[in-house]
Design a protein around this motif. Structure first.
Motif, PDB file in Angstrom:
ATOM      1  N   HIS A   1      58.627  32.265  39.513  1.00  0.00           N
ATOM      2  CA  HIS A   1      58.703  32.839  38.169  1.00  0.00           C
ATOM      3  C   HIS A   1      57.442  33.669  37.953  1.00  0.00           C
ATOM      4  CE1 HIS A   1      62.112  30.256  36.970  1.00  0.00           C
ATOM      5  NE2 HIS A   1      61.525  29.350  37.733  1.00  0.00           N
ATOM      6  N   PRO A   2      57.502  34.969  38.297  1.00  0.00           N
ATOM      7  CA  PRO A   2      56.305  35.800  38.153  1.00  0.00           C
ATOM      8  C   PRO A   2      55.911  35.966  36.686  1.00  0.00           C
ATOM      9  CG  PRO A   2      57.974  36.861  39.545  1.00  0.00           C
ATOM     10  CD  PRO A   2      58.642  35.719  38.838  1.00  0.00           C
ATOM     11  N   ALA A   3      54.640  36.257  36.474  1.00  0.00           N
ATOM     12  CA  ALA A   3      54.137  36.471  35.114  1.00  0.00           C
ATOM     13  C   ALA A   3      52.917  37.373  35.183  1.00  0.00           C
ATOM     14  CB  ALA A   3      53.781  35.135  34.464  1.00  0.00           C
ATOM     15  N   ASP A   4      52.475  37.798  34.022  1.00  0.00           N
ATOM     16  CA  ASP A   4      51.225  38.554  33.912  1.00  0.00           C
ATOM     17  C   ASP A   4      51.266  39.834  34.746  1.00  0.00           C
ATOM     18  OD1 ASP A   4      48.695  38.948  32.857  1.00  0.00           O
ATOM     19  OD2 ASP A   4      47.680  37.896  34.491  1.00  0.00           O
ATOM     20  N   GLY A   5      52.440  40.467  34.823  1.00  0.00           N
ATOM     21  CA  GLY A   5      52.563  41.730  35.519  1.00  0.00           C
ATOM     22  C   GLY A   5      52.668  41.616  37.023  1.00  0.00           C
ATOM     23  N   ARG A   6      52.695  40.422  37.563  1.00  0.00           N
ATOM     24  CA  ARG A   6      52.779  40.231  39.014  1.00  0.00           C
ATOM     25  C   ARG A   6      54.236  40.089  39.445  1.00  0.00           C
ATOM     26  NH1 ARG A   6      47.815  38.080  37.425  1.00  0.00           N
ATOM     27  NH2 ARG A   6      46.081  38.681  38.779  1.00  0.00           N
ATOM     28  N   THR A   7      54.462  40.279  40.761  1.00  0.00           N
ATOM     29  CA  THR A   7      55.819  40.233  41.303  1.00  0.00           C
ATOM     30  C   THR A   7      55.832  39.399  42.575  1.00  0.00           C
ATOM     31  OG1 THR A   7      55.570  42.138  42.773  1.00  0.00           O
ATOM     32  CG2 THR A   7      56.152  42.589  40.462  1.00  0.00           C
ATOM     33  N   ALA A   8      57.009  39.293  43.187  1.00  0.00           N
ATOM     34  CA  ALA A   8      57.133  38.553  44.449  1.00  0.00           C
ATOM     35  C   ALA A   8      56.313  39.201  45.554  1.00  0.00           C
ATOM     36  CB  ALA A   8      58.589  38.471  44.868  1.00  0.00           C
ATOM     37  N   GLU A   9      55.986  40.492  45.405  1.00  0.00           N
ATOM     38  CA  GLU A   9      55.208  41.196  46.435  1.00  0.00           C
ATOM     39  C   GLU A   9      53.708  41.043  46.234  1.00  0.00           C
ATOM     40  OE1 GLU A   9      58.016  42.724  44.956  1.00  0.00           O
ATOM     41  OE2 GLU A   9      59.046  41.932  46.750  1.00  0.00           O
ATOM     42  N   THR A  10      53.281  40.464  45.121  1.00  0.00           N
ATOM     43  CA  THR A  10      51.853  40.275  44.873  1.00  0.00           C
ATOM     44  C   THR A  10      51.258  39.381  45.953  1.00  0.00           C
ATOM     45  OG1 THR A  10      52.133  40.505  42.480  1.00  0.00           O
ATOM     46  CG2 THR A  10      50.133  39.401  43.254  1.00  0.00           C
ATOM     47  N   VAL A  11      50.138  39.793  46.527  1.00  0.00           N
ATOM     48  CA  VAL A  11      49.501  39.057  47.621  1.00  0.00           C
ATOM     49  C   VAL A  11      48.319  38.256  47.080  1.00  0.00           C
ATOM     50  CG1 VAL A  11      48.227  39.271  49.801  1.00  0.00           C
ATOM     51  CG2 VAL A  11      50.239  40.706  49.362  1.00  0.00           C
TER      52      VAL A  11
END
Length: 470
Positions: free
Chosen positions: A18-28
């Motif tokens: 469950h991404p949040a704060d502008g992050r996504t599944a691709e965030t490293v």
């Protein structure tokens, strides 16, 4: 930790992202992984572990404030941080560690060592880490990170540059070592000894031996097993090791040992012996006090040898180790009143070894004082083992025996029954009372051992005494 995307982590732990704060599944993310929100740092991953007294989910917000950008949770928390929801956080932590170590291992030259035994794990781990650290980046547990939480957290500290991972495996019940060691399949396994530590959880010493043997069964096929040949329960594991095509290296004082110690001498300056390996005799000096640490050193030398480090180099590096670990035979105080704080844990074997060391290091004009608390997790053997330690203290001619806490009363009674009376043995209710008593009792020339199980809390008494006589 190695760099991984949120999506990769979710896949490793089998959770829902469950991404949040502008992050996504691709965030490293590549920061530290921990269950303690206070230890979070920038780009960290917080594991919200439920506990007996509190719940990590309550501290997700604090972890975010300290730098965490991702939390692994069992249910969503109302905090603006990306979360991976899993059925069981502890299982997820194990899967996370398994996946990270497997990736590093497949991409590089990572070698893994696993250490177990009823006593000596932490010292041996520290000895080995000291030896290997000069060969390449080495990751080893902090303190005694050897359980279902600590071991995976240690594994998650590996990076692409890590050459050696040293894992310490403790257990209080059957199957725990198999589960933890199975996460990484060590290339080299060390079994130090089988004693009564945690015997209450296993049901007896034979069950303890079977539990320690789980490490041999978890070793990578074709690896190396470093076994204490002086302990018949450990040396018996050689057959299981051979069946897994493991090379067996025996250490100890017996003639059949591949790495053997002789001429052991213990003094206030440290512990000395001669190490025989491959027909060569090499002098070893440890600053660490106690003959029982010689076996730990031999195990570290043998394991390092299996990884290509020469015995000469290993011995030189071991000579620089000042203490095994905080609260483990840690010298404190001053030349007049020397405190040895060894109260992080206590089993019958380690208690006896510490008392023998106290007797060995005192000079003819120096008085020995043993400040002893309860041993824990001994099950039905608890009373008998406390009796045995009380008798041993008197037979070693320990001149003052200060027993602390109600759970250690049988130790005191055994000492009195053996002849330690007229003030030679005292029983005090708690650490504060013991501190007040010792401030008035200790004098120049005293050599003082503070020894108990972690749960008895005497390590803090040792610290207070060390500061008072510094």
């Amino acid at each position: 930790m190695i760099a991984l995307s949120f999506g990769e982590i979710a896949a490793l732990v089998g959770g829902e992202l469950h991404p949040a704060d502008g992050r996504t599944a691709e965030t490293v993310v590549a920061g530290p992984v921990d269950t303690d929100s206070r230890k979070m740092a920038q780009d960290g991953v917080f594991v919200a572990k439920p506990g007996e007294t509190t719940d990590g989910h309550r501290f997700v917000g604090a972890a975010r404030e300290n730098g965490a950008v991702l939390a692994i949770v069992e249910h969503r928390v109302d905090e603006p941080i990306s979360q991976i929801v899993v059925p069981d956080v502890i299982d997820a932590l194990a899967a996370f560690a398994r996946g990270v170590v497997a990736r590093v291992r497949s991409a590089g030259d990572l070698r893994i060592v696993g250490v177990t035994g009823s006593n000596g794990k932490t010292t041996t781990k520290n000895f080995l880490a000291r030896i290997l650290s000069e060969e390449g980046e080495t990751v080893a547990p902090i303190a005694s990170y050897n359980n279902e939480v600590g071991a995976p957290l240690t594994m998650l500290r590996v990076t692409p540059a890590t050459r050696y991972l040293v894992c310490e495996f403790g257990a209080s019940a059957p199957g725990e070592i198999a589960r933890l060691a199975g996460l990484v399949e060590p290339d080299v396994v060390i079994v130090l000894m089988v004693g009564l530590a945690h015997a209450g959880g296993f049901g007896g010493i034979e069950e303890t031996a079977r539990a320690k043997a789980e490490l041999v069964a978890a070793a990578r096929v074709g690896g190396t097993a470093v076994l204490n040949i002086d302990d018949p329960r450990v040396s018996a594991m050689a057959d299981a090791a051979t069946a897994r095509d493991l090379r067996v290296i025996g250490f100890g004082q017996g003639a059949a040992a591949d790495v053997r110690a002789s001429d052991i001498e213990v003094s206030a300056a440290g512990t000395d012996c001669v190490v025989t390996i491959g027909g060569e005799e090499l002098p070893l000096h440890l600053q660490v006090l106690g003959a029982h640490h010689i076996g730990n050193a031999l195990a570290a030398i043998a394991a390092a040898g299996a990884l290509g480090v020469s015995a000469t180099d290993a011995i030189v590096r071991l000579s620089t180790v000042e203490i095994a670990e905080r609260w483990r035979m840690q010298p404190m105080g001053n030349d007049q009143v020397r405190i040895i704080n060894d109260a992080y844990n206590a089993s019958p074997d380690s208690m006896a070894a510490a008392l023998r060391t106290l007797a060995q290091i005192a000079g003819p004009d120096e008085r020995t004082v043993a400040v002893l608390g309860a041993m824990s997790e001994l099950g039905e053997s608890a009373g008998e083992e406390h009796d045995r330690i009380g008798l041993l203290a008197v037979r070693l001619n320990i001149q003052r025996i200060v027993v602390v806490g109600p759970d250690a009363r049988r130790l005191y009674l055994a000492a009195v029954g053996e002849g330690s009376w007229d003030g030679e043995a005292v029983h005090l209710p708690d650490a504060d009372a013991a501190y007040d008593y010792l401030l008035g009792e200790l004098r120049s020339g005293d050599r003082v051992l503070v020894k108990s199980a972690n749960s008895a809390g005497l390590r803090f008494l040792g610290d207070r005494l060390g500061e008072s006589f510094s």
